[in-house]
Design a protein around this motif. Structure first.
Motif, mmCIF file in Angstrom:
data_model
loop_
_atom_site.group_PDB
_atom_site.id
_atom_site.type_symbol
_atom_site.label_atom_id
_atom_site.label_comp_id
_atom_site.label_asym_id
_atom_site.label_seq_id
_atom_site.Cartn_x
_atom_site.Cartn_y
_atom_site.Cartn_z
ATOM 1 N N GLU A 83 0.825 -1.212 0.000
ATOM 2 C CA GLU A 83 0.000 0.000 0.000
ATOM 3 C C GLU A 83 0.855 1.256 0.000
ATOM 4 O OE1 GLU A 83 -3.069 0.211 2.861
ATOM 5 O OE2 GLU A 83 -4.348 -1.105 1.682
ATOM 6 N N ARG A 84 1.972 1.221 0.731
ATOM 7 C CA ARG A 84 2.851 2.397 0.745
ATOM 8 C C ARG A 84 3.495 2.604 -0.621
ATOM 9 N NH1 ARG A 84 4.118 0.579 6.081
ATOM 10 N NH2 ARG A 84 6.133 -0.301 5.482
ATOM 11 N N ILE A 85 3.839 1.534 -1.293
ATOM 12 C CA ILE A 85 4.416 1.648 -2.633
ATOM 13 C C ILE A 85 3.396 2.236 -3.600
ATOM 14 C CG2 ILE A 85 5.243 0.307 -4.624
ATOM 15 C CD1 ILE A 85 6.502 -1.628 -2.555
ATOM 16 N N ARG A 86 2.151 1.755 -3.507
ATOM 17 C CA ARG A 86 1.101 2.293 -4.369
ATOM 18 C C ARG A 86 0.869 3.773 -4.116
ATOM 19 N NH1 ARG A 86 -3.336 -2.542 -3.604
ATOM 20 N NH2 ARG A 86 -2.569 -3.944 -5.244
ATOM 21 N N ALA A 87 0.941 4.156 -2.841
ATOM 22 C CA ALA A 87 0.655 5.548 -2.477
ATOM 23 C C ALA A 87 1.718 6.511 -2.966
ATOM 24 C CB ALA A 87 0.515 5.670 -0.965
ATOM 25 N N VAL A 88 2.927 6.015 -3.249
ATOM 26 C CA VAL A 88 3.994 6.891 -3.738
ATOM 27 C C VAL A 88 3.600 7.507 -5.074
ATOM 28 C CG1 VAL A 88 6.357 6.923 -4.624
ATOM 29 C CG2 VAL A 88 5.835 5.711 -2.509
ATOM 30 N N LYS A 89 2.923 6.723 -5.922
ATOM 31 C CA LYS A 89 2.556 7.195 -7.257
ATOM 32 C C LYS A 89 1.121 7.704 -7.328
ATOM 33 C CE LYS A 89 5.781 4.428 -9.952
ATOM 34 N NZ LYS A 89 5.952 3.492 -11.092
ATOM 35 N N GLY A 90 0.378 7.550 -6.299
ATOM 36 C CA GLY A 90 -1.014 7.977 -6.352
ATOM 37 C C GLY A 90 -1.570 8.278 -4.985
ATOM 38 N N ARG A 91 -2.887 8.258 -4.909
ATOM 39 C CA ARG A 91 -3.572 8.580 -3.676
ATOM 40 C C ARG A 91 -3.756 7.327 -2.831
ATOM 41 N NH1 ARG A 91 -6.486 13.187 -3.781
ATOM 42 N NH2 ARG A 91 -8.306 12.284 -2.751
ATOM 43 N N PRO A 92 -3.985 7.490 -1.514
ATOM 44 C CA PRO A 92 -4.255 6.329 -0.660
ATOM 45 C C PRO A 92 -5.433 5.536 -1.194
ATOM 46 C CG PRO A 92 -3.885 8.270 0.671
ATOM 47 C CD PRO A 92 -3.950 8.745 -0.745
ATOM 48 N N SER A 93 -5.370 4.212 -1.064
ATOM 49 C CA SER A 93 -6.431 3.363 -1.580
ATOM 50 C C SER A 93 -6.537 2.108 -0.714
ATOM 51 C CB SER A 93 -6.152 2.974 -3.038
ATOM 52 O OG SER A 93 -4.954 2.222 -3.120
ATOM 53 N N GLY A 94 -7.572 1.318 -0.981
ATOM 54 C CA GLY A 94 -7.741 0.041 -0.298
ATOM 55 C C GLY A 94 -8.852 0.075 0.733
ATOM 56 N N LEU A 95 -9.045 -1.072 1.378
ATOM 57 C CA LEU A 95 -10.100 -1.236 2.380
ATOM 58 C C LEU A 95 -9.548 -0.956 3.765
ATOM 59 C CD1 LEU A 95 -12.948 -2.192 3.245
ATOM 60 C CD2 LEU A 95 -12.025 -4.526 3.306
ATOM 61 N N LEU A 96 -10.165 -0.010 4.478
ATOM 62 C CA LEU A 96 -9.805 0.326 5.851
ATOM 63 C C LEU A 96 -10.872 -0.254 6.763
ATOM 64 C CD1 LEU A 96 -7.962 1.945 7.815
ATOM 65 C CD2 LEU A 96 -9.542 3.876 7.510
ATOM 66 N N ARG A 97 -10.496 -1.254 7.577
ATOM 67 C CA ARG A 97 -11.447 -1.943 8.453
ATOM 68 C C ARG A 97 -11.317 -1.401 9.878
ATOM 69 N NH1 ARG A 97 -11.258 -7.247 9.437
ATOM 70 N NH2 ARG A 97 -13.526 -7.460 9.351
ATOM 71 N N ILE A 98 -12.427 -0.860 10.400
ATOM 72 C CA ILE A 98 -12.430 -0.270 11.739
ATOM 73 C C ILE A 98 -13.484 -0.952 12.593
ATOM 74 C CG2 ILE A 98 -12.819 1.829 13.074
ATOM 75 C CD1 ILE A 98 -11.814 3.431 10.710
ATOM 76 N N ASN A 99 -13.081 -1.398 13.777
ATOM 77 C CA ASN A 99 -14.000 -1.981 14.737
ATOM 78 C C ASN A 99 -14.436 -0.881 15.699
ATOM 79 O OD1 ASN A 99 -14.622 -3.283 17.479
ATOM 80 N ND2 ASN A 99 -14.597 -5.064 16.130
ATOM 81 N N ALA A 100 -15.729 -0.621 15.787
ATOM 82 C CA ALA A 100 -16.195 0.521 16.577
ATOM 83 C C ALA A 100 -17.487 0.194 17.302
ATOM 84 C CB ALA A 100 -16.407 1.740 15.676
ATOM 85 N N SER A 101 -17.647 0.744 18.495
ATOM 86 C CA SER A 101 -18.935 0.641 19.167
ATOM 87 C C SER A 101 -19.957 1.434 18.363
ATOM 88 C CB SER A 101 -18.837 1.197 20.590
ATOM 89 O OG SER A 101 -18.354 2.526 20.564
ATOM 90 N N ARG A 102 -21.219 1.032 18.455
ATOM 91 C CA ARG A 102 -22.251 1.636 17.609
ATOM 92 C C ARG A 102 -22.399 3.138 17.859
ATOM 93 N NH1 ARG A 102 -28.669 -0.013 17.419
ATOM 94 N NH2 ARG A 102 -29.251 1.409 15.753
ATOM 95 N N ILE A 103 -22.164 3.559 19.075
ATOM 96 C CA ILE A 103 -22.319 4.983 19.389
ATOM 97 C C ILE A 103 -21.304 5.839 18.648
ATOM 98 C CG2 ILE A 103 -23.259 4.530 21.685
ATOM 99 C CD1 ILE A 103 -20.426 5.388 22.732
ATOM 100 N N SER A 104 -20.232 5.225 18.161
ATOM 101 C CA SER A 104 -19.174 5.994 17.510
ATOM 102 C C SER A 104 -19.642 6.686 16.237
ATOM 103 C CB SER A 104 -17.988 5.078 17.168
ATOM 104 O OG SER A 104 -17.489 4.426 18.305
ATOM 105 N N LEU A 105 -20.590 6.076 15.526
ATOM 106 C CA LEU A 105 -21.007 6.664 14.250
ATOM 107 C C LEU A 105 -21.639 8.039 14.425
ATOM 108 C CD1 LEU A 105 -20.602 3.589 13.421
ATOM 109 C CD2 LEU A 105 -22.133 4.150 11.537
ATOM 110 N N PRO A 106 -22.708 8.171 15.224
ATOM 111 C CA PRO A 106 -23.292 9.513 15.357
ATOM 112 C C PRO A 106 -22.397 10.496 16.094
ATOM 113 C CG PRO A 106 -24.348 7.988 16.881
ATOM 114 C CD PRO A 106 -23.499 7.165 15.965
ATOM 115 N N LEU A 107 -21.576 10.019 17.016
ATOM 116 C CA LEU A 107 -20.752 10.933 17.808
ATOM 117 C C LEU A 107 -19.502 11.400 17.083
ATOM 118 C CD1 LEU A 107 -20.870 9.472 21.442
ATOM 119 C CD2 LEU A 107 -22.237 11.294 20.426
#
Length: 298
Positions: A83-107
């Motif tokens: 991913e870092r190699i790809r980002a050198v020539k372009g913009r950040p990309s890929g799937l970012l997986r985040i584990n979050a409590s449900r309250i995190s979305l509205p807050l």
């Protein structure tokens, strides 16, 4: 190295991470039979089973645990470097997986994802809503979001929200029928909406401050939930008292649908934080998320 093994190792890791063949197939966009074939090939090459299978569950054997402990850091390192190699020539990309409590979305999270969609269209953000204290590393998440005091000390933490209070609320209708509690002792005479702790199984004790001391109160009532939004709905419906983070019910209090109670005893929480292992922020997709958080919070 047996070159035939290499393409199948990420599949084995996905089965271990997701706890089953069907879930791994869904994550990887493959058929369950293809997943099973890949695992079987690795097991045959290693000469021992990696998973103990029953009709209801899939669990790692000792050999499987040893293999996963070996390959997981290596696969993650390869993934991050690519991913870092790809980002050198372009913009950040890929799937970012985040584990979050449900309250995190509205807050905190909804506005960040909205900004990410404009600034980094090649980054796909997956939010896995989870009220448990999940090991984000072993379960394949890039980061997690929790209240500050719940985060392990070996993690890097980035603040998402200011501190906020945990408060007790009830509907005007409930107060009209049963009155309002004026002291913590009064809670024993009220229908309190309980929280079931998913991992521990017990009921959460409501936390307060009384005379400068932290106090945990065991409450009872006719309803038990596992997350705050259900408690808020029940409180608005007049079922009983709810114990919630204040920002979640700001609109309901302003509109008069809920009333803030026992304000003198309210505990101030540290606020929500994004957290991740050290060096994980070097991944361009996570770096982009962190930069967006900091720009929004200026």
């Amino acid at each position: 190295m047996d070159r035939d093994l290499l393409p199948h190792l990420p599949i084995v890791a996905a089965v271990a991470r997701r706890g089953g063949f069907a879930a791994a197939a869904s994550e990887l966009g493959m058929s369950a039979s293809a997943i099973s074939h890949a695992v079987r090939l690795v097991e045959e090459r290693l000469g021992q089973p990696l998973f103990a299978r029953t009709t209801r569950s899939v669990a790692l054997t000792e050999a499987g645990k040893s293999l996963i402990a070996t390959i997981t850091p290596a696969l993650q390192d390869i993934h991050d470097r690519i991913e870092r190699i790809r980002a050198v020539k372009g913009r950040p990309s890929g799937l970012l997986r985040i584990n979050a409590s449900r309250i995190s979305l509205p807050l905190a999270v909804t506005r960040v994802i909205a900004a990410m969609a404009e600034r980094y269209p090649e980054v796909e953000v997956e939010i896995f809503s989870d009220e448990r204290l999940t090991d984000i590393v072993s379960e394949g998440f890039d980061a997690g979001i929790r209240v500050g005091e719940m985060i392990a000390q070996d993690m890097v933490a980035v603040r998402l929200t200011p501190p906020f209070r945990s408060i007790v609320v009830a509907s005007p209708g409930y107060i009209g029928r049963f009155g309002r509690p004026n002291t913590l002792a009064d809670l024993s005479n009220h229908n309190c909406i309980g929280y079931r702790l998913i991992r521990a199984g017990g009921l959460y004790q409501w936390e307060f401050v009384e005379d400068g001391r932290d106090v945990a109160v065991t409450v009872n009532g006719q309803a038990i939930v596992t997350e705050a939004h259900s408690a808020i709905e029940l409180a608005v419906a007049g079922v009983g008292l709810a114990y919630v983070f204040e920002p979640l019910v700001k609109a309901e209090i302003t509109s008069g649908r809920l009333v803030h109670l026992l304000g003198d005893y309210a505990v101030t929480e540290a606020g929500l934080f994004l957290y991740f292992p050290r060096r994980a922020e070097l991944a361009p997709k996570l770096r982009a998320f962190i930069d967006t958080v900091r720009q929004i919070n200026r």
